[in-house]
Design a protein around this motif. Sequence first.
Motif, PDB file in Angstrom:
ATOM      1  N   LEU A   1      34.526 147.144  31.509  1.00  0.00           N
ATOM      2  CA  LEU A   1      34.900 147.191  32.930  1.00  0.00           C
ATOM      3  C   LEU A   1      35.022 145.787  33.507  1.00  0.00           C
ATOM      4  CD1 LEU A   1      32.680 150.120  34.277  1.00  0.00           C
ATOM      5  CD2 LEU A   1      35.168 150.061  34.238  1.00  0.00           C
ATOM      6  N   LEU A   2      34.074 144.925  33.175  1.00  0.00           N
ATOM      7  CA  LEU A   2      34.104 143.557  33.694  1.00  0.00           C
ATOM      8  C   LEU A   2      35.334 142.803  33.210  1.00  0.00           C
ATOM      9  CD1 LEU A   2      30.334 142.610  33.259  1.00  0.00           C
ATOM     10  CD2 LEU A   2      31.519 143.112  35.400  1.00  0.00           C
ATOM     11  N   GLN A   3      35.723 143.046  31.972  1.00  0.00           N
ATOM     12  CA  GLN A   3      36.889 142.371  31.419  1.00  0.00           C
ATOM     13  C   GLN A   3      38.185 142.921  32.021  1.00  0.00           C
ATOM     14  OE1 GLN A   3      37.092 139.780  29.056  1.00  0.00           O
ATOM     15  NE2 GLN A   3      34.890 139.579  29.450  1.00  0.00           N
ATOM     16  N   ALA A   4      38.287 144.257  32.098  1.00  0.00           N
ATOM     17  CA  ALA A   4      39.531 144.881  32.533  1.00  0.00           C
ATOM     18  C   ALA A   4      39.815 144.649  34.012  1.00  0.00           C
ATOM     19  CB  ALA A   4      39.489 146.381  32.235  1.00  0.00           C
ATOM     20  N   TYR A   5      38.765 144.616  34.833  1.00  0.00           N
ATOM     21  CA  TYR A   5      38.963 144.557  36.285  1.00  0.00           C
ATOM     22  C   TYR A   5      38.372 143.294  36.898  1.00  0.00           C
ATOM     23  CZ  TYR A   5      39.983 149.398  35.249  1.00  0.00           C
ATOM     24  OH  TYR A   5      40.523 150.539  34.703  1.00  0.00           O
ATOM     25  N   GLU A   6      38.424 142.201  36.132  1.00  0.00           N
ATOM     26  CA  GLU A   6      37.834 140.953  36.611  1.00  0.00           C
ATOM     27  C   GLU A   6      38.525 140.435  37.867  1.00  0.00           C
ATOM     28  OE1 GLU A   6      38.119 137.914  33.713  1.00  0.00           O
ATOM     29  OE2 GLU A   6      40.286 138.093  33.436  1.00  0.00           O
ATOM     30  N   ASN A   7      39.769 140.870  38.120  1.00  0.00           N
ATOM     31  CA  ASN A   7      40.458 140.425  39.331  1.00  0.00           C
ATOM     32  C   ASN A   7      39.766 140.887  40.605  1.00  0.00           C
ATOM     33  OD1 ASN A   7      42.431 138.874  38.241  1.00  0.00           O
ATOM     34  ND2 ASN A   7      44.102 140.349  38.470  1.00  0.00           N
ATOM     35  N   ILE A   8      38.983 141.965  40.504  1.00  0.00           N
ATOM     36  CA  ILE A   8      38.272 142.455  41.686  1.00  0.00           C
ATOM     37  C   ILE A   8      37.348 141.373  42.237  1.00  0.00           C
ATOM     38  CG2 ILE A   8      36.490 144.095  42.449  1.00  0.00           C
ATOM     39  CD1 ILE A   8      37.709 146.159  40.618  1.00  0.00           C
TER      40      ILE A   8
ATOM     41  N   ALA B   1      31.772 154.757  36.810  1.00  0.00           N
ATOM     42  CA  ALA B   1      32.166 153.352  36.980  1.00  0.00           C
ATOM     43  C   ALA B   1      31.741 152.787  38.329  1.00  0.00           C
ATOM     44  CB  ALA B   1      33.689 153.218  36.827  1.00  0.00           C
ATOM     45  N   ARG B   2      31.291 153.633  39.214  1.00  0.00           N
ATOM     46  CA  ARG B   2      31.145 153.216  40.612  1.00  0.00           C
ATOM     47  C   ARG B   2      30.150 152.073  40.813  1.00  0.00           C
ATOM     48  NH1 ARG B   2      27.852 158.132  40.454  1.00  0.00           N
ATOM     49  NH2 ARG B   2      25.749 157.704  41.223  1.00  0.00           N
ATOM     50  N   LEU B   3      29.029 152.108  40.104  1.00  0.00           N
ATOM     51  CA  LEU B   3      27.992 151.107  40.343  1.00  0.00           C
ATOM     52  C   LEU B   3      28.459 149.716  39.928  1.00  0.00           C
ATOM     53  CD1 LEU B   3      24.867 153.142  39.158  1.00  0.00           C
ATOM     54  CD2 LEU B   3      25.742 152.865  41.485  1.00  0.00           C
TER      55      LEU B   3
END
Length: 660
Positions: free
Chosen positions: A580-587, A648-650
């Motif tokens: 999750l951290l890798q895929a959505y790092e743009n957040i 994934a929410r947390l």
Amino acid sequence: MISNAQIHFNDSGTPVADNFDDVYFSNDDGLAESNYVFFEQNELQTRLTNHPRKHFVIAETGFGTGLNFLNTWARFKQAESLAAERLYFMSFEKYPIKLDDLKLALKAWPGLTSLSEQLCEQYPLALQGCHRLEFEQGRVILDLWFGDVQDSMPQIAYQSKGIVDAWYLDGFAPSKNPDMWQQSLFDSMAHLSQKDATFATFTAAGFVRRGLQSAGFECKKVKGYGRKREMVVGKLNTTTEQATTPLYYQQNQAELSNVAIIGGGIASSCLQYHLAKRGIKTKLFCEDAAHAQGASHNLQGAVYPNLQSEFGIPSEFYAHSFLYARRFYDQLLNAGYHFDHQWCGVLLQSINDSKKTQHSKVSQSKIFPKQLIKAVDQNEAQEIANIDTPYGGLFIELGGWVSPPELTKAVFNAAQDLQASQCHFNTHVEKLDKKEDGWYLTTNEGQFGPFSDVFICAGEHSDRFEQTKDIGIHGVRGQVSHINEGDASSKLATVLCHKGYFTPSHNGLHCMGATFEKHSKSREVTEQDNITNREQLAGFYQGTDFDKSLGSIESAKAAVRCCFNDHTPMIGQVQDKHDLLQAYENIKRGKFYDFKAQNLPHEGLHVVTGFGARGLCTAPLVTEHLVASLTQEPLPFSERVHEALHPARLVIRDMIRNKI
């Protein structure tokens, strides 16, 4: 707040909406009109027979008396050789008809009496949001969305494609109800539609036709019903591929087959039931010798929602979960599955100034109908409870108590009758492994697999596997004491909730408790907790006849409430934090686009846990929502609740807040 429709019946016996000065259906023959305009013009007889999916979804603007739904249901029952095994009917209604008016209106159609009686039996309270009503053991589903259609449509959660196969564009005439017939409605229809979705509407108004065309529908005029010269039908010629569900909250899934369920409590039984009604076989693995030996093992469990003064995510989640649970449990009872229970209501006592303020805000919010929750003074509380109580509070009339072990077994038996499954008790699952052909379970009885999907419903033990060790669950130990009834206490006629709860006597015992020990997964029964429970009750009711009449503590049970930091259950596919951290790092940079491709190392592995102290209230609808999401069917929870439940929410929230 949802307001009921104000109606009267004209000289022809047809219901008329006072707010719109328009009839709900034709004075001549409303049933024939419904069948011609909507069922026939959407070519449903042919499409149900040749449909490429196992479920067919119809959406309607304006539920009214439910005549369109009842006609469609009747035709669905009569059809033969159907490709679509399940019928979903989604309907939007801003002003729901009162139940008594509904019953009177539907008397005009004696041929539909059997179906209309079933509808009236489940007809929901006037509460905003989606009410999921199930008929014929889940073969026919009615999702009633109460509220303005313009507000409700954007709340619908789905995956990467639309969900609607056919539209009944109904409602009062455009000249009578201009607020509904807007371009935003037509655009939402297109957004929610499957490829080649059709529509039919009784009106031929030019602006309606042009609006539908602008949204992407091909339109044509055809002969109207009866004296109406024309009506409009059509088909969507483009589809919107963009998902309403954010990428990180989607549920990626291949077809469910050979499913394993780990756990033996109320959540696992409900999950089995919802899979079974869709014809999906399961294998159950439970480390105990029988069902309901963990958190579901208390003698009595209170069933009621946790409502707040605002209709935020918690109130929406708990209110609709509770109402669904009541319908679900009543259907089990009506079908002959037994469990000890008493729908005696739940009385929330205003035991201090803080509770008084909280209860006052809920009652003054006017969000919830009084049939769900209402304020009561001390005298009214005493009359409801049938004992002397020094407090007023809030009364939840539809609540009560059930025997959790008996309920768990009843739900399991109902699932078995729909689709027999294998059960492996006294079986400890040691580890989970994913191989090319699926998931394998290594147990003390050997290895089992492959499984397309594994559901972990193991309560406080749900985080014991390598894949789930980081889900963030924590345990809150609670002990319930069983105390002998007295002459006065035996008259208690409702569940009392103060800081804990106290049930009406059953087999001579009251359930009293429960203690609250954070970050503990111990099930050890202690004498100190019995003392704590007794002192707590006496602290609130000291001097009352019912408290003085109580006997000694006979026994006790301890269990672990499974919780997350946001006090919401977690259901869905196990997420990998690093991925999750890798895929959505743009957040973390404030950018909610240009995401990397997400790997799914745990695809097919799901958690169903974190119900806290309210699994009896929430497990039925939570598990239905999960199975519906995995089978790409309409979801009973709104988009915001769907996101609040997702595993994934947390991590996503911490990324947004720059905490990780």
